[in-house]
Design an enzyme around this catalytic site. Structure first.
Site, PDB file in Angstrom:
ATOM      1  N   GLU A   1       0.937  -1.003   0.092  1.00 42.72           N
ATOM      2  CA  GLU A   1       0.220  -0.592  -0.223  1.00 42.72           C
ATOM      3  C   GLU A   1       0.996   1.511   0.100  1.00 42.72           C
ATOM      4  O   GLU A   1       2.234   1.263   0.419  1.00 42.72           O
ATOM      5  CB  GLU A   1      -0.666  -0.312   1.126  1.00 42.72           C
ATOM      6  CG  GLU A   1      -0.485  -0.072   2.584  1.00 42.72           C
ATOM      7  CD  GLU A   1      -1.500  -0.242   3.903  1.00 42.72           C
ATOM      8  OE1 GLU A   1      -2.268  -1.263   3.155  1.00 42.72           O
ATOM      9  OE2 GLU A   1      -1.471   0.566   4.474  1.00 42.72           O
TER      10      GLU A   1
ATOM     11  N   HIS B   1       9.414  17.716   5.749  1.00 40.44           N
ATOM     12  CA  HIS B   1      10.741  18.008   5.106  1.00 40.44           C
ATOM     13  C   HIS B   1      11.227  16.725   5.350  1.00 40.44           C
ATOM     14  O   HIS B   1      12.117  15.451   4.067  1.00 40.44           O
ATOM     15  CB  HIS B   1      11.893  19.017   5.343  1.00 40.44           C
ATOM     16  CG  HIS B   1      11.484  20.306   4.966  1.00 40.44           C
ATOM     17  ND1 HIS B   1      10.949  19.959   3.470  1.00 40.44           N
ATOM     18  CD2 HIS B   1      10.981  21.059   5.395  1.00 40.44           C
ATOM     19  CE1 HIS B   1      10.323  21.494   3.150  1.00 40.44           C
ATOM     20  NE2 HIS B   1      10.579  22.004   4.546  1.00 40.44           N
TER      21      HIS B   1
END
Lengths: 292, 383
Positions: free
Chosen positions: A210, A249
Site C-alpha cells: 500500500e 521535509h
C-alpha cells in the site's frame, strides 16, 4: 510446511483473558493451533477454554518448556513490556496483534529482537497462518486453504480478500504473513521473500502493498537483483488516494520519490512482477503463471 | 499530532536551544505591544499546521510598529491551505550569515531514528537533497548507543564546523534528540537553524510532530488535539477521531465504510475503477463494536452529497455480527433511509447476515460485485 509456523509450533497467548485474547484463543484452538498456555498478570491459576493461565511468562515457560512462540493481545500501553517479556523468555517467534503501539516502543522492541535472534511479526498485524497446520493470528480461517502461494502483506483485511480468491481458484496458500500496518515492523518484504524462496511448498508469491514508505520499492529492487526464481504478483492499494499529509521535509527526504502507488507499481513492473488491477486479479495472474 | 511553531519553540527553550526573542499574538494590537518590547526588524509569522506558509504569504517583515500592526492584520484570519490563521508569532528577525538544516525523524528500513543535516538549509532543502545529495548528511542512530555527544560532533564536523562552533552545534543537535525521545516525537526539525553574523546559532523555525499513538503518555497535548479551534482536523474528522475512526473527506457521492486502511483504500480504488466517485475514506479499524459502526454511519450519512453508502467489511478481529448490529442501530437512530450496499464476510459472518436479512437488508459476498452495484446506484438510483 510453509514458513515460520507449522504443526510443531507451541504457543503462549499473552493477554489471553481480554475480550480479543479470549475470542481468538478459541478460534485458534478450533483451527488446531497448539496453544499450551496463556499469560495475564493477576489472573494466574485460572483457565480459558481449558488453557492454563499464568501471571508471568517465566512461570508459563517453566511449566511448558515446549513453548516456542507467543501471540500478544495486550493493550498498546503494555505491549512493550509484554514483548520484552516474550523476548527474554526465548520465544523464537512473537506475533504482536496490538495496534497503536508508540513508535519509540517499537524501535526498542525491534532492536532487542534483533540482538536475541527473535522473529517479530507486527505490530498491528493479523498474524501468520500456515493453512492446515497453524494459525497464529486473528484471520478468519475459512478463507484459507493449504496450497502453493505464499502471501506477504502490509494490510490485514486485504490479505483475507486475496487469500479468498486464491482459495476459490484452487491455488491455496503455503503461508500468509501480515507484516503489520505500522511504520516500524519486525519483518519486511525482502525477509519473507527470502524465506519463501527456500520453502519447497511455495510455488509463487503474492505481494500486497500500500502507499507510504518504500518497502515495496526495496522489494522490487531485491527481486530484480537476485533474479527471484518464483513468480510474483502484486497488488498495491491506494492508487486513487488523495495525496496524504507529509511528515515534514525529513519524511520526504528519507523516502526520496518513493511512497506513492505509482512509484511502487513502476518499480515492481520493472522487476518483472505482474501487477493486479483489482485484488481478485492476483489469483488469475498466478493461476496462469503456474499452469504455463 | 503536529505542534504549532510557538509550541515547538517553547519546548526548544526548555531544552536550552536558542530561539529568536518573540511572543504569540492573537490581534494586531497585541502584536504591536509585543513588538515594542523587541528590536526591529521584526518577523510576523502565521501559526498554522501546514507547511508552505511562507510561499502563501504567511510570513511578513516589519521595520516599524505601524508595519507590525498592518502585517498582523493581514495575516490573522488568512486562510492557508484550508486552515484559518488564529494567531501570529512575533519575533526579532535574525541577521543571517548562513542557514543550516537539522532534523531527526524515523527511518522505517533501519527501524530507528535518523538524523539529517545540511549546511545549506532553508525552504529549498528538499530540492537540495534531491539534486545535490552530497550536501545532506544522513546519520542513522543506533538504538543501542542512542545519540551521544560524539555522534553530534561527527555530524557538525561533516557539515563543515570545527572548534568551539562544532561543540556549540553538537549541543543543540543533542538537545533535539532529547526532545524526540522525551516527547515521543516522530519528527523534530530546525529549518533553518541560523548562524548569525555575530556567530551564534539560533533556531529560526521549529517543527515537532508527536506520535499520535504515544499521546496517552502526553495528556496535555492530547487535550489540545481535540480543541476544534486549534486543531489540524475538520469538525467531521475530529468527531471521527474521538470515536476511534479514521475519516478523510473526498469529493464524490458514494459513502465508503470499511475495516482496515488497506481494504478501504482498495475499496476506493475499486469504486473509481467502475467509474464512481467516493465521498470519503472511513476506516473503522480493527475489532469495531456496534457503537463504532453506528458512529461511522452517522458521520458518512451526514454528508449531504452522499446518495449511497457502500460498507465493505472483511471480519478478522472485527466481528460481522457486531457490524450488522451497528448498521441496524444506525438505521433506527438516525432514520437513515438512503440505499446501502453491504459486503460482509469473515468472522461470525452467518450471524451478521442473519441479523441484516431479517431487517430486509441484502448482503453481497464479492467486493467487486458490490463496488459495481454501488457505482450503478450512485449514478442511476436504485434499480
Amino acid at each position: 510446511m510453509g514458513i515460520i509456523v507449522n504443526r510443531n509450533t507451541k504457543v503462549i497467548v499473552q493477554g489471553i483473558t481480554g475480550t480479543q485474547g479470549r475470542f481468538h484463543t478459541k478460534a485458534m484452538l478450533e483451527y488446531g493451533t497448539k496453544i499450551v498456555a496463556g499469560v495475564t498478570p493477576g489472573k494466574g491459576g485460572t483457565k480459558i477454554h481449558g488453557i492454563p493461565v499464568y501471571d508471568t511468562m517465566a512461570e508459563a515457560i517453566e511449566k511448558h518448556e515446549e513453548a516456542n512462540a507467543s501471540i500478544i493481545f495486550v493493550p498498546a500501553p503494555f505491549a512493550l513490556d509484554a514483548t520484552l517479556e516474550a523476548i527474554e523468555s526465548k520465544m523464537e517467534t512473537i506475533v504482536i496483534i496490538t495496534e497503536h503501539i508508540p513508535i519509540k516502543d517499537s524501535i526498542q522492541i525491534m532492536h532487542l529482537a534483533k540482538e536475541n535472534n527473535t522473529t517479530i511479526i507486527g505490530p498491528n498485524t493479523p498474524g501468520i497462518i500456515t493453512p492446515g497446520e497453524c494459525k497464529l493470528g486473528i484471520m478468519p480461517a475459512h478463507v484459507f486453504q493449504q496450497g502453493m502461494v505464499g502471501i506477504i502483506s502490509r494490510s490485514g483485511t486485504l490479505t483475507y480478500e486475496i487469500a479468498n480468491s486464491l482459495t476459490q481458484a484452487q491455488l491455496g496458500q503455503s503461508t500468509c504473513l501480515g507484516l503489520g500496518g505500522d511504520p516500524i515492523v519486525g519483518l519486511n518484504f525482502i525477509d519473507v521473500l527470502e524465506m519463501f524462496e527456500k520453502d519447497p511448498h511455495t510455488k509463487a508469491v503474492a505481494l500486497i502493498g500500500e502507499i507510504g514508505g518504500n518497502l515495496e520499492e526495496l522489494a522490487a529492487k531485491y527481486i530484480q537483483e537476485v533474479n527471484y526464481p518464483k513468480p510474483v504478483a502484486a497488488f498495491i492499494a491506494g492508487r486513487t488516494a488523495p495525496p496524504g499529509k507529509r511528515m515534514g521535509h525529513a519524511g520526504a527526504i528519507v523516502m526520496g520519490k518513493a511512497g506513492t502507488a505509482q512509484t511502487k507499481i513502476e518499480a515492481l513492473k520493472a522487476a518483472g512482477v505482474e501487477i493486479a488491477e483489482k485484488p481478485g486479479d492476483i489469483a488469475k495472474i498466478l493461476a496462469q503463471k503456474l499452469r504455463t | 499530532m503536529k505542534l504549532f511553531e510557538y509550541e515547538a519553540k517553547r519546548i526548544f527553550t526548555n531544552y536550552g536551544i536558542p530561539i529568536p526573542r518573540g511572543e504569540l499574538a492573537t490581534s494586531p494590537e497585541e502584536a504591536c505591544r509585543i513588538a515594542s518590547r523587541l528590536n526591529f526588524p521584526i518577523a510576523i509569522k502565521a501559526q498554522v499546521l501546514v507547511s508552505g506558509r511562507g510561499k502563501a504569504g504567511g510570513i511578513l517583515f516589519a521595520k516599524c510598529p505601524s508595519e507590525v500592526k498592518e502585517s498582523a492584520a493581514r495575516i490573522l484570519g488568512m486562510n492557508i491551505k484550508g486552515l484559518k490563521v488564529e494567531s501570529v508569532w512575533v519575533e526579532e528577525k535574525l541577521p543571517v550569515k548562513s542557514e543550516l538544516f537539522f532534523s531527526i525523524t524515523i527511518d522505517r528500513v533501519k527501524k530507528g531514528y535518523i538524523a539529517l543535516s545540511s549546511s545549506v538549509g532553508g525552504i529549498d532543502i528538499e530540492e537540495i537533497a534531491e539534486k545535490t545529495p552530497e550536501k545532506l548528511v544522513k546519520f542513522p542512530i543506533n538504538p543501542k548507543y542512542g545519540f551521544r555527544s560524539f555522534h553530534a560532533r561527527q555530524i557538525a564536523s561533516k557539515i563543515g564546523y570545527t572548534g568551539a562552533k562544532q561543540t556549540q552545534l553538537a549541543s543543540i543537535f543533542q538537545s533535539l534528540y532529547s526532545i524526540i525521545e522525551d516527547l515521543d516525537a516522530e519528527l523534530v526539525e530546525m529549518n533553518p537553524l541560523v548562524e548569525t553574523t555575530t556567530g551564534e546559532f539560533i533556531a529560526a523555525d521549529a517543527r515537532i510532530i508527536i506520535d499520535d499513538n504515544a499521546l496517552f503518555r502526553h495528556p496535555e497535548y492530547k487535550k489540545r488535539l481535540f480543541e476544534a479551534k486549534t486543531s489540524e482536523f475538520s469538525r467531521e474528522e475530529l468527531k471521527a477521531l474521538e470515536k476511534g475512526l479514521a475519516y478523510v473527506k473526498l469529493e464524490g457521492n458514494i459513502g465508503i465504510i470499511g475495516n482496515g486502511a488497506g481494504l478501504v483504500m482498495a475499496t476506493l480504488d475499486a469504486v473509481q475503477h467502475y467509474g464512481g466517485q467516493p465521498a470519503n475514506f472511513l476506516d473503522v479499524g480493527g475489532g469495531a463494536s456496534a457503537e463504532r459502526i453506528t458512529a461511522a454511519l452517522e458521520i458518512v450519512a451526514s454528508d449531504p452529497k452522499v446518495n449511497v453508502i457502500f460498507i465493505n467489511i472483511l471480519g478478522g478481529i472485527t466481528r460481522c455480527d457486531e457490524v450488522a448490529k451497528g448498521i441496524i442501530n444506525a438505521k433506527e437512530k438516525v432514520g437513515y433511509d438512503k440505499p446501502m450496499v453491504i459486503r460482509l464476510v469473515g468472522t461470525n459472518e452467518e450471524e451478521g447476515k442473519r441479523v441484516l436479512s431479517e431487517a430486509g437488508i441484502h448482503v453481497l459476498e464479492s467486493m467487486e460485485e458490490a463496488a459495481e452495484k454501488a457505482v450503478q446506484i450512485s449514478q442511476r438510483g436504485l434499480p
